[in-house]
Design an enzyme around this catalytic site. Structure first.
Site, PDB file in Angstrom:
ATOM      1  N   GLY A 169      -5.408  -1.351   5.228  1.00  0.00           N
ATOM      2  CA  GLY A 169      -6.282  -2.031   6.179  1.00  0.00           C
ATOM      3  C   GLY A 169      -5.659  -3.340   6.611  1.00  0.00           C
ATOM      4  O   GLY A 169      -4.727  -3.837   5.968  1.00  0.00           O
TER       5      GLY A 169
ATOM      6  N   HIS B 154     -12.845 -10.419   5.427  1.00  0.00           N
ATOM      7  CA  HIS B 154     -11.839 -11.251   6.129  1.00  0.00           C
ATOM      8  C   HIS B 154     -12.437 -11.807   7.422  1.00  0.00           C
ATOM      9  O   HIS B 154     -12.170 -12.958   7.783  1.00  0.00           O
ATOM     10  CB  HIS B 154     -10.604 -10.418   6.484  1.00  0.00           C
ATOM     11  CG  HIS B 154      -9.605 -10.272   5.370  1.00  0.00           C
ATOM     12  ND1 HIS B 154      -9.014 -11.349   4.749  1.00  0.00           N
ATOM     13  CD2 HIS B 154      -9.070  -9.164   4.785  1.00  0.00           C
ATOM     14  CE1 HIS B 154      -8.173 -10.922   3.815  1.00  0.00           C
ATOM     15  NE2 HIS B 154      -8.174  -9.593   3.815  1.00  0.00           N
TER      16      HIS B 154
ATOM     17  N   GLU C 113     -12.219  -5.689   4.457  1.00  0.00           N
ATOM     18  CA  GLU C 113     -11.766  -6.157   5.788  1.00  0.00           C
ATOM     19  C   GLU C 113     -12.861  -6.954   6.495  1.00  0.00           C
ATOM     20  O   GLU C 113     -12.573  -7.945   7.179  1.00  0.00           O
ATOM     21  CB  GLU C 113     -11.311  -4.976   6.655  1.00  0.00           C
ATOM     22  CG  GLU C 113     -10.170  -4.149   6.086  1.00  0.00           C
ATOM     23  CD  GLU C 113      -8.969  -4.958   5.641  1.00  0.00           C
ATOM     24  OE1 GLU C 113      -8.728  -6.040   6.184  1.00  0.00           O
ATOM     25  OE2 GLU C 113      -8.281  -4.501   4.708  1.00  0.00           O
TER      26      GLU C 113
ATOM     27  N   LEU D  43      -2.907  -7.914   1.563  1.00  0.00           N
ATOM     28  CA  LEU D  43      -1.603  -8.245   2.145  1.00  0.00           C
ATOM     29  C   LEU D  43      -1.439  -9.762   2.303  1.00  0.00           C
ATOM     30  O   LEU D  43      -0.318 -10.246   2.412  1.00  0.00           O
ATOM     31  CB  LEU D  43      -1.430  -7.533   3.496  1.00  0.00           C
ATOM     32  CG  LEU D  43      -1.475  -5.994   3.411  1.00  0.00           C
ATOM     33  CD1 LEU D  43      -1.401  -5.389   4.810  1.00  0.00           C
ATOM     34  CD2 LEU D  43      -0.359  -5.448   2.540  1.00  0.00           C
TER      35      LEU D  43
HETATM   36  O1  K1U Z   1      -6.787  -6.502   3.848  1.00  0.00           O
HETATM   37  C1  K1U Z   1      -5.700  -6.237   3.398  1.00  0.00           C
HETATM   38  O2  K1U Z   1      -4.928  -7.127   3.076  1.00  0.00           O
HETATM   39  C2  K1U Z   1      -5.273  -4.816   3.204  1.00  0.00           C
HETATM   40  C3  K1U Z   1      -5.552  -4.319   1.809  1.00  0.00           C
HETATM   41  C4  K1U Z   1      -6.785  -3.467   1.837  1.00  0.00           C
HETATM   42  C5  K1U Z   1      -7.356  -3.051   0.519  1.00  0.00           C
HETATM   43  C6  K1U Z   1      -6.628  -2.437  -0.455  1.00  0.00           C
HETATM   44  C7  K1U Z   1      -7.200  -2.045  -1.639  1.00  0.00           C
HETATM   45  C8  K1U Z   1      -8.513  -2.258  -1.848  1.00  0.00           C
HETATM   46  C9  K1U Z   1      -9.220  -2.903  -0.890  1.00  0.00           C
HETATM   47  C10 K1U Z   1      -8.647  -3.290   0.308  1.00  0.00           C
HETATM   48  C11 K1U Z   1      -4.350  -3.489   1.379  1.00  0.00           C
HETATM   49  O3  K1U Z   1      -4.034  -2.519   1.930  1.00  0.00           O
HETATM   50  S1  K1U Z   1      -3.451  -4.084   0.046  1.00  0.00           S
HETATM   51  C12 K1U Z   1      -2.297  -2.760  -0.251  1.00  0.00           C
HETATM   52  C13 K1U Z   1      -2.665  -2.092  -1.497  1.00  0.00           C
HETATM   53  O4  K1U Z   1      -2.583  -2.733  -2.487  1.00  0.00           O
HETATM   54  C14 K1U Z   1      -3.187  -0.726  -1.550  1.00  0.00           C
HETATM   55  C15 K1U Z   1      -2.605   0.284  -0.843  1.00  0.00           C
HETATM   56  C16 K1U Z   1      -3.112   1.572  -0.945  1.00  0.00           C
HETATM   57  C17 K1U Z   1      -4.196   1.859  -1.754  1.00  0.00           C
HETATM   58  C18 K1U Z   1      -4.786   0.838  -2.463  1.00  0.00           C
HETATM   59  C19 K1U Z   1      -4.238  -0.451  -2.392  1.00  0.00           C
HETATM   60 ZN    ZN Z   2      -7.128  -8.421   2.513  1.00  0.00          ZN
END
Ligand code: K1U
Ligand code: ZN
Length: 167
Positions: free
Chosen positions: A45, A137, A134, A92
């Site tokens: 996301g 945010h 999200e 991120l």
């Molecule tokens: O908002 C963001 O920074 C994106 C975030 C979204 C998110 C991940 C996990 C749980 C809640 C919200 C990410 O994508 S961080 C990347 C990551 O750690 C991840 C990727 C795939 C599955 C789970 C986590």
């Molecule tokens: Zn985030």
């Protein structure tokens, strides 16, 4: 085009996003750039706030094959289950930090896509977690701010140490 992502604790991560009134070419291009940036960063996301654009826009793709992009313009959660889910979240904007956050297990969401079409969907599991993360945010809230004060202090110390190492 890849967009630079703000890193916590950048103050602009606390700006509350404004609704989009017209979906013009610049908004469509922004959603494309956000999707490209999310995929390039291996995220599931990305909120416009994270790329320093303070409009209610989110992209999400929780598919394993990265081929199920959701574009959410002016998203709102219209229902939250009482049942909770605890998920180890990442962000991120907070690289290297993961922690468990409790959220509603199931939600109903309404949004507009990049074609200007309104749509609704039900979400559970990672999708429900990601939508709530999200939308936080968009109101200027980063997931670490849902953790205890002690954990937040430890995270800030860890971030400062990591920043020193990369100097
Ligand atoms: O908002 C963001 O920074 C994106 C975030 C979204 C998110 C991940 C996990 C749980 C809640 C919200 C990410 O994508 S961080 C990347 C990551 O750690 C991840 C990727 C795939 C599955 C789970 C986590
Ligand atoms: Zn985030």
């Amino acid at each position: 085009m890849l967009l630079p992502i703000l890193n916590y604790p950048h103050p602009n991560l606390h700006i509350v996003a404004k609704p989009v009134d017209t979906i013009d070419d610049s908004i469509v291009q922004l959603t494309k750039d956000m999707a490209e940036t999310m995929y390039a960063s291996n995220g599931v996301g990305l909120a416009a706030t994270q790329v320093d654009v303070h409009k209610r826009i989110v992209v999400i793709d929780v598919s394993e094959t990265q081929d199920d992009l959701l574009v959410l313009i002016n998203p709102e959660i219209t229902w939250y289950s009482d049942e909770k889910i605890v998920y180890e979240e990442g962000c991120l904007s907070v690289p290297g930090i993961y922690d468990k956050v409790e959220r509603a297990a199931r939600i109903k969401v309404k949004a507009t896509n990049e074609k200007g079409e309104d749509y609704t969907f039900d979400a559970d599991g990672l999708l429900a977690v990601c939508v709530q993360h999200e939308l936080d945010h968009l109101i200027g809230k980063v997931f670490v701010e849902r953790l205890s004060e002690l954990k937040q202090t430890r995270i800030k110390t860890k971030i400062k140490k990591m920043a020193k190492r990369t100097l």
